[in-house]
Write a protein that holds these residues in place. Sequence first.
Motif, PDB file in Angstrom:
ATOM      1  N   VAL A 261     -29.349  19.151 -20.012  1.00 49.95           N
ATOM      2  CA  VAL A 261     -30.442  18.293 -20.449  1.00 49.95           C
ATOM      3  C   VAL A 261     -31.402  18.035 -19.294  1.00 49.95           C
ATOM      4  O   VAL A 261     -32.622  18.005 -19.483  1.00 49.95           O
ATOM      5  CB  VAL A 261     -29.896  16.966 -21.019  1.00 49.95           C
ATOM      6  N   ARG A 262     -30.870  17.880 -18.094  1.00 45.15           N
ATOM      7  CA  ARG A 262     -31.723  17.589 -16.929  1.00 45.15           C
ATOM      8  C   ARG A 262     -32.664  18.742 -16.601  1.00 45.15           C
ATOM      9  O   ARG A 262     -33.733  18.522 -16.033  1.00 45.15           O
ATOM     10  CB  ARG A 262     -30.857  17.268 -15.724  1.00 45.15           C
ATOM     11  N   THR A 263     -32.292  19.964 -16.953  1.00 42.47           N
ATOM     12  CA  THR A 263     -33.147  21.109 -16.646  1.00 42.47           C
ATOM     13  C   THR A 263     -34.280  21.274 -17.656  1.00 42.47           C
ATOM     14  O   THR A 263     -35.198  22.050 -17.415  1.00 42.47           O
ATOM     15  CB  THR A 263     -32.320  22.411 -16.599  1.00 42.47           C
ATOM     16  N   MET A 264     -34.215  20.546 -18.769  1.00 48.74           N
ATOM     17  CA  MET A 264     -35.246  20.664 -19.809  1.00 48.74           C
ATOM     18  C   MET A 264     -36.515  19.925 -19.412  1.00 48.74           C
ATOM     19  O   MET A 264     -36.470  18.926 -18.686  1.00 48.74           O
ATOM     20  CB  MET A 264     -34.746  20.072 -21.129  1.00 48.74           C
ATOM     21  N   THR A 265     -37.643  20.406 -19.928  1.00 51.31           N
ATOM     22  CA  THR A 265     -38.906  19.709 -19.727  1.00 51.31           C
ATOM     23  C   THR A 265     -39.009  18.557 -20.723  1.00 51.31           C
ATOM     24  O   THR A 265     -38.201  18.447 -21.650  1.00 51.31           O
ATOM     25  CB  THR A 265     -40.104  20.657 -19.939  1.00 51.31           C
ATOM     26  N   GLN A 266     -40.010  17.726 -20.546  1.00 51.51           N
ATOM     27  CA  GLN A 266     -40.187  16.576 -21.437  1.00 51.51           C
ATOM     28  C   GLN A 266     -40.427  17.025 -22.885  1.00 51.51           C
ATOM     29  O   GLN A 266     -39.911  16.417 -23.819  1.00 51.51           O
ATOM     30  CB  GLN A 266     -41.367  15.722 -20.943  1.00 51.51           C
ATOM     31  N   ASP A 267     -41.191  18.095 -23.065  1.00 53.90           N
ATOM     32  CA  ASP A 267     -41.442  18.608 -24.420  1.00 53.90           C
ATOM     33  C   ASP A 267     -40.170  19.153 -25.056  1.00 53.90           C
ATOM     34  O   ASP A 267     -39.923  18.940 -26.247  1.00 53.90           O
ATOM     35  CB  ASP A 267     -42.506  19.709 -24.389  1.00 53.90           C
ATOM     36  N   GLU A 268     -39.368  19.844 -24.277  1.00 55.50           N
ATOM     37  CA  GLU A 268     -38.104  20.365 -24.795  1.00 55.50           C
ATOM     38  C   GLU A 268     -37.172  19.230 -25.183  1.00 55.50           C
ATOM     39  O   GLU A 268     -36.472  19.307 -26.197  1.00 55.50           O
ATOM     40  CB  GLU A 268     -37.429  21.257 -23.749  1.00 55.50           C
ATOM     41  N   LEU A 269     -37.168  18.164 -24.375  1.00 56.69           N
ATOM     42  CA  LEU A 269     -36.339  17.003 -24.698  1.00 56.69           C
ATOM     43  C   LEU A 269     -36.778  16.369 -26.013  1.00 56.69           C
ATOM     44  O   LEU A 269     -35.944  15.999 -26.838  1.00 56.69           O
ATOM     45  CB  LEU A 269     -36.401  15.970 -23.573  1.00 56.69           C
ATOM     46  N   THR A 270     -38.069  16.264 -26.211  1.00 52.05           N
ATOM     47  CA  THR A 270     -38.600  15.687 -27.448  1.00 52.05           C
ATOM     48  C   THR A 270     -38.207  16.535 -28.648  1.00 52.05           C
ATOM     49  O   THR A 270     -37.797  15.999 -29.685  1.00 52.05           O
ATOM     50  CB  THR A 270     -40.132  15.563 -27.360  1.00 52.05           C
ATOM     51  N   ASP A 271     -38.326  17.837 -28.518  1.00 52.03           N
ATOM     52  CA  ASP A 271     -37.956  18.744 -29.610  1.00 52.03           C
ATOM     53  C   ASP A 271     -36.467  18.662 -29.926  1.00 52.03           C
ATOM     54  O   ASP A 271     -36.067  18.617 -31.094  1.00 52.03           O
ATOM     55  CB  ASP A 271     -38.330  20.185 -29.266  1.00 52.03           C
ATOM     56  N   GLU A 272     -35.648  18.640 -28.884  1.00 54.17           N
ATOM     57  CA  GLU A 272     -34.203  18.569 -29.075  1.00 54.17           C
ATOM     58  C   GLU A 272     -33.805  17.240 -29.705  1.00 54.17           C
ATOM     59  O   GLU A 272     -32.934  17.192 -30.570  1.00 54.17           O
ATOM     60  CB  GLU A 272     -33.491  18.753 -27.729  1.00 54.17           C
ATOM     61  N   LEU A 273     -34.475  16.168 -29.301  1.00 54.73           N
ATOM     62  CA  LEU A 273     -34.189  14.851 -29.877  1.00 54.73           C
ATOM     63  C   LEU A 273     -34.522  14.825 -31.362  1.00 54.73           C
ATOM     64  O   LEU A 273     -33.741  14.312 -32.171  1.00 54.73           O
ATOM     65  CB  LEU A 273     -34.982  13.775 -29.129  1.00 54.73           C
ATOM     66  N   ALA A 274     -35.647  15.411 -31.734  1.00 57.71           N
ATOM     67  CA  ALA A 274     -36.025  15.465 -33.150  1.00 57.71           C
ATOM     68  C   ALA A 274     -35.010  16.276 -33.949  1.00 57.71           C
ATOM     69  O   ALA A 274     -34.627  15.890 -35.065  1.00 57.71           O
ATOM     70  CB  ALA A 274     -37.413  16.066 -33.292  1.00 57.71           C
ATOM     71  N   LYS A 275     -34.555  17.381 -33.374  1.00 57.80           N
ATOM     72  CA  LYS A 275     -33.564  18.226 -34.053  1.00 57.80           C
ATOM     73  C   LYS A 275     -32.250  17.480 -34.262  1.00 57.80           C
ATOM     74  O   LYS A 275     -31.654  17.523 -35.344  1.00 57.80           O
ATOM     75  CB  LYS A 275     -33.324  19.493 -33.224  1.00 57.80           C
TER      76      LYS A 275
END
Length: 66
Positions: free
Chosen positions: A6-20
Amino acid sequence: MKASDVRTMTQDELTDELAKLKKEQFNLRFQRATGQLENTARVRQVRRDIARIKTIARAKAETAKA
């Protein structure tokens, strides 16, 4: 999902993963209510993954401010 991943993800990737994950959590709740849920442990995993992503996203946002 590991915290190091999770720490290696960008802010946009985190947002997408959270929505999923939130969508999956919603579906799991319906499966539980209708008696179709087979893997009950997945509910706990998803809930913890959501918390992990939110925590790391907040930490990244605070370090970006400072």
